[in-house]
Write an enzyme that holds these catalytic residues in place. Structure first.
Site, PDB file in Angstrom:
ATOM      1  N   CYS A  59     -42.685 -28.870  51.332  1.00 14.11           N
ATOM      2  CA  CYS A  59     -43.358 -28.646  52.608  1.00 14.11           C
ATOM      3  C   CYS A  59     -44.557 -29.587  52.713  1.00 14.11           C
ATOM      4  O   CYS A  59     -45.314 -29.751  51.761  1.00 14.11           O
ATOM      5  CB  CYS A  59     -43.855 -27.220  52.798  1.00 14.11           C
ATOM      6  SG  CYS A  59     -42.553 -26.009  52.923  1.00 14.11           S
ATOM      7  N   ARG A  62     -41.597 -34.585  51.509  1.00 15.68           N
ATOM      8  CA  ARG A  62     -41.912 -33.322  50.835  1.00 15.68           C
ATOM      9  C   ARG A  62     -40.975 -32.185  51.237  1.00 15.68           C
ATOM     10  O   ARG A  62     -41.013 -31.099  50.645  1.00 15.68           O
ATOM     11  CB  ARG A  62     -43.356 -32.903  51.160  1.00 15.68           C
ATOM     12  CG  ARG A  62     -44.384 -33.884  50.655  1.00 15.68           C
ATOM     13  CD  ARG A  62     -45.766 -33.420  51.050  1.00 15.68           C
ATOM     14  NE  ARG A  62     -46.116 -32.181  50.411  1.00 15.68           N
ATOM     15  CZ  ARG A  62     -46.721 -32.061  49.239  1.00 15.68           C
ATOM     16  NH1 ARG A  62     -47.046 -33.146  48.573  1.00 15.68           N
ATOM     17  NH2 ARG A  62     -47.007 -30.888  48.739  1.00 15.68           N
ATOM     18  N   TRP A 116     -39.540 -27.352  53.506  1.00 17.02           N
ATOM     19  CA  TRP A 116     -38.519 -27.210  52.459  1.00 17.02           C
ATOM     20  C   TRP A 116     -38.333 -25.709  52.302  1.00 17.02           C
ATOM     21  O   TRP A 116     -39.243 -25.007  51.879  1.00 17.02           O
ATOM     22  CB  TRP A 116     -39.016 -27.844  51.152  1.00 17.02           C
ATOM     23  CG  TRP A 116     -37.984 -27.869  50.076  1.00 17.02           C
ATOM     24  CD1 TRP A 116     -36.982 -28.783  49.908  1.00 17.02           C
ATOM     25  CD2 TRP A 116     -37.873 -26.949  48.982  1.00 17.02           C
ATOM     26  NE1 TRP A 116     -36.252 -28.475  48.791  1.00 17.02           N
ATOM     27  CE2 TRP A 116     -36.771 -27.355  48.211  1.00 17.02           C
ATOM     28  CE3 TRP A 116     -38.578 -25.815  48.590  1.00 17.02           C
ATOM     29  CZ2 TRP A 116     -36.367 -26.677  47.053  1.00 17.02           C
ATOM     30  CZ3 TRP A 116     -38.172 -25.141  47.447  1.00 17.02           C
ATOM     31  CH2 TRP A 116     -37.077 -25.568  46.695  1.00 17.02           C
ATOM     32  N   ASN A 158     -47.592 -24.071  53.179  1.00 17.94           N
ATOM     33  CA  ASN A 158     -46.829 -24.571  52.029  1.00 17.94           C
ATOM     34  C   ASN A 158     -47.111 -23.616  50.888  1.00 17.94           C
ATOM     35  O   ASN A 158     -48.273 -23.459  50.499  1.00 17.94           O
ATOM     36  CB  ASN A 158     -47.314 -25.999  51.709  1.00 17.94           C
ATOM     37  CG  ASN A 158     -46.757 -26.537  50.394  1.00 17.94           C
ATOM     38  OD1 ASN A 158     -45.709 -26.097  49.951  1.00 17.94           O
ATOM     39  ND2 ASN A 158     -47.466 -27.478  49.805  1.00 17.94           N
ATOM     40  N   GLY A 159     -46.082 -22.962  50.367  1.00 20.13           N
ATOM     41  CA  GLY A 159     -46.301 -22.009  49.276  1.00 20.13           C
ATOM     42  C   GLY A 159     -45.387 -20.814  49.441  1.00 20.13           C
ATOM     43  O   GLY A 159     -44.431 -20.850  50.228  1.00 20.13           O
ATOM     44  N   GLU A 219     -31.820 -39.214  32.004  1.00 25.34           N
ATOM     45  CA  GLU A 219     -32.478 -39.678  33.234  1.00 25.34           C
ATOM     46  C   GLU A 219     -31.471 -40.395  34.146  1.00 25.34           C
ATOM     47  O   GLU A 219     -31.483 -40.208  35.369  1.00 25.34           O
ATOM     48  CB  GLU A 219     -33.656 -40.595  32.868  1.00 25.34           C
ATOM     49  CG  GLU A 219     -34.318 -41.329  34.006  1.00 25.34           C
ATOM     50  CD  GLU A 219     -34.908 -40.429  35.103  1.00 25.34           C
ATOM     51  OE1 GLU A 219     -34.870 -39.201  34.964  1.00 25.34           O
ATOM     52  OE2 GLU A 219     -35.358 -40.969  36.113  1.00 25.34           O
ATOM     53  N   LYS A 250     -30.515 -39.241  37.925  1.00 32.53           N
ATOM     54  CA  LYS A 250     -30.638 -40.115  39.100  1.00 32.53           C
ATOM     55  C   LYS A 250     -29.335 -40.092  39.888  1.00 32.53           C
ATOM     56  O   LYS A 250     -29.345 -39.977  41.103  1.00 32.53           O
ATOM     57  CB  LYS A 250     -30.935 -41.567  38.689  1.00 32.53           C
ATOM     58  CG  LYS A 250     -32.334 -41.865  38.204  1.00 32.53           C
ATOM     59  CD  LYS A 250     -33.417 -41.839  39.258  1.00 32.53           C
ATOM     60  CE  LYS A 250     -34.002 -40.477  39.392  1.00 32.53           C
ATOM     61  NZ  LYS A 250     -35.136 -40.134  38.593  1.00 32.53           N
ATOM     62  N   GLU A 278     -28.705 -36.560  41.640  1.00 28.12           N
ATOM     63  CA  GLU A 278     -29.606 -36.103  42.695  1.00 28.12           C
ATOM     64  C   GLU A 278     -29.494 -36.899  43.990  1.00 28.12           C
ATOM     65  O   GLU A 278     -29.749 -36.359  45.054  1.00 28.12           O
ATOM     66  CB  GLU A 278     -31.057 -36.042  42.217  1.00 28.12           C
ATOM     67  CG  GLU A 278     -31.716 -37.365  41.970  1.00 28.12           C
ATOM     68  CD  GLU A 278     -33.161 -37.222  41.489  1.00 28.12           C
ATOM     69  OE1 GLU A 278     -33.850 -36.308  41.935  1.00 28.12           O
ATOM     70  OE2 GLU A 278     -33.580 -38.051  40.665  1.00 28.12           O
ATOM     71  N   HIS A 290     -18.664 -32.857  19.629  1.00 25.59           N
ATOM     72  CA  HIS A 290     -18.745 -31.398  19.485  1.00 25.59           C
ATOM     73  C   HIS A 290     -18.367 -30.668  20.772  1.00 25.59           C
ATOM     74  O   HIS A 290     -18.643 -29.483  20.900  1.00 25.59           O
ATOM     75  CB  HIS A 290     -20.161 -30.993  19.049  1.00 25.59           C
ATOM     76  CG  HIS A 290     -20.545 -31.560  17.723  1.00 25.59           C
ATOM     77  ND1 HIS A 290     -20.010 -31.108  16.534  1.00 25.59           N
ATOM     78  CD2 HIS A 290     -21.363 -32.589  17.399  1.00 25.59           C
ATOM     79  CE1 HIS A 290     -20.511 -31.818  15.539  1.00 25.59           C
ATOM     80  NE2 HIS A 290     -21.330 -32.727  16.035  1.00 25.59           N
ATOM     81  N   LYS A 309     -39.890 -33.915  47.215  1.00 25.10           N
ATOM     82  CA  LYS A 309     -40.819 -34.472  46.238  1.00 25.10           C
ATOM     83  C   LYS A 309     -41.891 -33.433  45.969  1.00 25.10           C
ATOM     84  O   LYS A 309     -42.234 -32.663  46.868  1.00 25.10           O
ATOM     85  CB  LYS A 309     -41.458 -35.721  46.868  1.00 25.10           C
ATOM     86  CG  LYS A 309     -42.193 -36.593  45.892  1.00 25.10           C
ATOM     87  CD  LYS A 309     -41.318 -37.700  45.422  1.00 25.10           C
ATOM     88  CE  LYS A 309     -42.005 -38.624  44.465  1.00 25.10           C
ATOM     89  NZ  LYS A 309     -41.048 -39.231  43.545  1.00 25.10           N
TER      90      LYS A 309
HETATM   91  C1  F6R Z   1     -36.282 -36.663  39.747  1.00 24.60           C
HETATM   92  C2  F6R Z   1     -37.572 -36.171  40.147  1.00 24.60           C
HETATM   93  C3  F6R Z   1     -38.004 -34.840  39.654  1.00 24.60           C
HETATM   94  C4  F6R Z   1     -39.474 -34.899  39.194  1.00 24.60           C
HETATM   95  C5  F6R Z   1     -39.958 -33.504  38.819  1.00 24.60           C
HETATM   96  C6  F6R Z   1     -41.374 -33.517  38.280  1.00 24.60           C
HETATM   97  O1  F6R Z   1     -36.036 -37.927  40.256  1.00 24.60           O
HETATM   98  O2  F6R Z   1     -38.283 -36.815  40.874  1.00 24.60           O
HETATM   99  O3  F6R Z   1     -37.185 -34.402  38.635  1.00 24.60           O
HETATM  100  O4  F6R Z   1     -39.583 -35.781  38.124  1.00 24.60           O
HETATM  101  O5  F6R Z   1     -39.905 -32.670  39.939  1.00 24.60           O
HETATM  102  O6  F6R Z   1     -42.262 -34.019  39.223  1.00 24.60           O
HETATM  103  P1  F6R Z   1     -43.720 -34.495  38.810  1.00 24.60           P
HETATM  104  O7  F6R Z   1     -43.575 -35.653  37.911  1.00 24.60           O
HETATM  105  O8  F6R Z   1     -44.375 -34.829  40.108  1.00 24.60           O
HETATM  106  O9  F6R Z   1     -44.366 -33.334  38.127  1.00 24.60           O
END
Ligand code: F6R
Length: 629
Positions: A2, A27, A74, A100-101, A502, A506, A509, A525, A624
């Site tokens: 949000c 966001r 969100w 937001n919350g 990682e 990527k 997501e 395994h 994000k």
């Molecule tokens: C993946 C991604 C998320 C963040 C996670 C932590 O591409 O962006 O997995 O890495 O939400 O976010 P931060 O680093 O902001 O605490």
């Protein structure tokens, strides 16, 4: 998670908050809405969908006004829909707010308000807040300031909020409050902007005040007043606060795409400068012959004050989420290899509820790009309650983790807007490597010669990264070749294992392909049962001391008709004969390999999603900065 924005001042507030929404859209993008005081009444519009949908709805409305609030959502409580979009309002449509919350005692408050005769227009927890703020206005027959009504309303709330409120009962004013969700105030000349983060503020002003938890502010054209939320539930007395004004050190150009198709693509290409920025001024490379063995030093100003305490820590614990957690897994290897300190790395969300056995002899390292991730933040607070030393590796300056940790290292990677984290990961590895080397040098567990070698290699790494980025077109063709596959296995060992995790994250997501990251040695395994010609493996097979083991694992996959796309080191002839496809990267030190090997995986995921026509920067269901638990 949000985005909220509000403006009070001399300009027409509508375009200002719409610009803010565009900057904050990363966001959350389930629904969007705006409310504006036009001098006579509050007008509002809201809709399911993205900022563009709201733009369409208001395009033909010649709205003007000097204060407005807006929101991009969100969803938590209540599915995405027009009625659940913010702003929300009370029964008489006199109070409008964006939030937001999460209101945790939402059900009981809703029941109580229903019994009092309030009617609800949505399924959200947020709407409760509008009704709670309406109550004191009703009780005082409107003879109460908006900020006092907000404080009274919030006394009943358990949970988290970053909220902005306006009311026709006390117009031309916005009241904001914060507990657990970020709020930043932009202080202009005769104008004020408030937002969830700096990207929505920099266009208006670079002078900002960071609101802390349990603080609130009233913004009026004549000025801003900041005060605390009263302690506990009994008192309503508010204390006026004097806060420091900080300056944002980046500008709007950095938060724009700069000719790239997507933010994620731009940010992958910013990897080399992200590494340069985190290293800048922190590497001391006096040749060891001249410095009596002191070459390859590391200077980390942010931890100078807690150096002794850090050096006396018996163990390190790294806490983070998502991509930052994977950087932490690599950090664990660094700390054990160079500083010889027992180190664990855990998901912040798991740590919080595990009744962790830590104490004042533990140093806890929090890694977070945003510095606002709720799980990481709460894990840090839990660690502090247990007397551990806390250090943040954080990108966003002034964010809550940066402020509340005892010390830290800023990434200085610049704004990361694409929801999928890329350059922040690179930068986190740079910070972790420096911190581990710093500790190793101080404890004499790293020789000056080795430290000097690593520092020298780190300095040259941005150029090697650029060579990997030069393979962009080749990687796009590979993404095209593998586009028909819906499932992938990513394998790596030791330093390459977190890279495999990682790379898989990527891909899943942003392209919605199923991808599983696994430790190469664990494949036999279980996951090996999945291998056939339709289930390709992305194998991290760089030249390192365990290269031969990785090759054996690739042989096992090939023996089962599995396709292999390998990431390998320049000059490796063996791999070319074994794997179906190979992306070569330059030779570097084992510990720095992840900084190079992750780049092809970032590009592969990016191109896969782009070729599939997906919204790379705003993948479905994600946002994000995850500021809810
Ligand atoms: C993946 C991604 C998320 C963040 C996670 C932590 O591409 O962006 O997995 O890495 O939400 O976010 P931060 O680093 O902001 O605490």
């Amino acid at each position: 998670m949000c985005g909220i924005v509000g403006y009070v001042g001399k300009r027409n507030a509508l375009p200002v908050v719409m610009d803010g929404l565009r900057a904050l859209e990363y966001r959350g993008y389930d629904s969007v809405g705006v409310a504006l005081w036009d001098g006579a009444k509050i007008k509002f519009e809201k809709t399911i969908g993205r900022v563009a949908s709201l733009e369409e709805k208001i395009a033909r409305k010649p709205w003007e006004g000097k204060s407005a609030i807006a929101h991009t959502r969100w969803a938590t409580h209540g599915k995405p829909s027009d009625r659940n979009a913010h702003p929300h309002f009370d029964c008489t449509k006199s109070i409008f707010l964006v939030h937001n919350g999460i209101v945790e005692n939402f059900s009981e408050l809703r029941e109580a308000l229903l019994r009092e005769g309030h009617n609800f227009n949505s399924d959200t927890d947020t709407e409760i807040l509008a009704h709670l703020i309406e109550r004191p206005f009703l009780a005082a027959q409107k003879k109460i300031l908006l900020e006092d009504a907000v404080l009274e309303g919030l006394r009943h709330v358990n949970g988290t909020f970053g909220l902005a409120v306006m009311s026709k009962n006390d117009p031309e004013k916005i009241v904001v409050a914060r507990r657990g969700s970020p709020i930043i105030l932009g202080i202009g000349i005769g104008e004020y902007i408030v937002a969830s983060d700096a990207s929505a503020v920099v266009n208006i002003t670079k002078n900002v005040v960071y609101l802390h938890d349990n603080e609130a502010a009233a913004l009026m054209p004549s000025g801003v007043q900041i005060f605390n939320l009263p302690d506990g539930k009994a008192s309503l007395s508010k204390k006026i606060l004097k806060k420091q004004i900080d300056t944002i050190d980046w500008d709007i150009a950095q938060a724009q795409k700069g000719g790239f198709k997507h933010f994620m693509q731009k940010e992958i290409f910013e990897g080399p400068s992200a590494l340069e920025n985190v290293l800048r001024g922190r590497l001391l490379d006096l040749p060891s012959a001249l410095s009596g063995g002191g070459g390859g030093g590391i200077k980390l100003g942010g931890i100078a004050q807690i150096k002794e305490k850090l050096l006396s820590a018996k163990r390190l614990l790294i806490l983070a989420c998502g991509t930052s957690y994977y950087a932490g897994l690599i950090g664990k290897y660094y700390f054990e290899e160079f500083a010889k300190i027992p180190t664990a790395c855990e998901y912040a969300s798991e740590f919080r509820y595990a009744n962790p056995a830590i104490d004042s002899e533990t140093a806890v390292i929090l890694i977070s790009q945003s510095g606002e991730t709720a799980d990481t933040l709460e894990a840090m607070r839990e660690a502090k309650r247990k007397s551990a030393l806390t250090l943040g590796i954080v990108n966003v300056v002034g964010s809550t983790i940066a402020r509340e940790s005892d010390a830290g290292v800023y990434n200085h990677a610049g704004p990361e807007i694409g929801v999928a984290s890329t350059k922040a990961f690179i930068s986190q590895l740079g910070a972790l490597a420096m911190l581990a080397l710093f500790l190793g040098k101080e404890k004499n567990t790293v020789s000056p010669a080795l430290s000097e070698k690593i520092v020298k290699e780190l300095k040259g790494l941005p150029n090697k990264m650029k060579r990997v980025l030069g393979k962009d077109e080749e990687i796009r063709k590979l993404a095209e070749k593998y586009l028909k596959h819906k499932n992938f296995l990513y394998l790596g060992r030791k330093y390459q294992y977190p890279v495999a995790l990682e790379g898989a994250l990527k891909l899943k997501e942003i392209s919605y392909r199923h991808a599983e990251g696994y430790a190469s040695g664990e494949m036999k395994h279980g996951p090996i049962a999945l291998i056939d010609e339709n289930f390709p493996t992305v194998a991290l097979a760089v030249k390192d001391p365990i290269y031969e083991k990785t090759i054996s694992n690739i042989q096992e996959i090939k023996a089962r008709n599995g396709k292999v796309l390998a990431v390998a080191t320049d000059g490796d002839e063996k791999i070319g004969k074994l794997a179906d496809d190979v992306i070569f990267i330059p030779q570097t030190l084992e510990i720095l390999n992840p900084i190079l090997s992750v780049i092809p995986l970032q590009l592969f995921a990016y191109h896969t999603a782009d070729l599939l026509g997906l919204d790379v920067d705003k993948p479905r269901n994600l946002a994000k900065s995850v500021t809810v638990e």
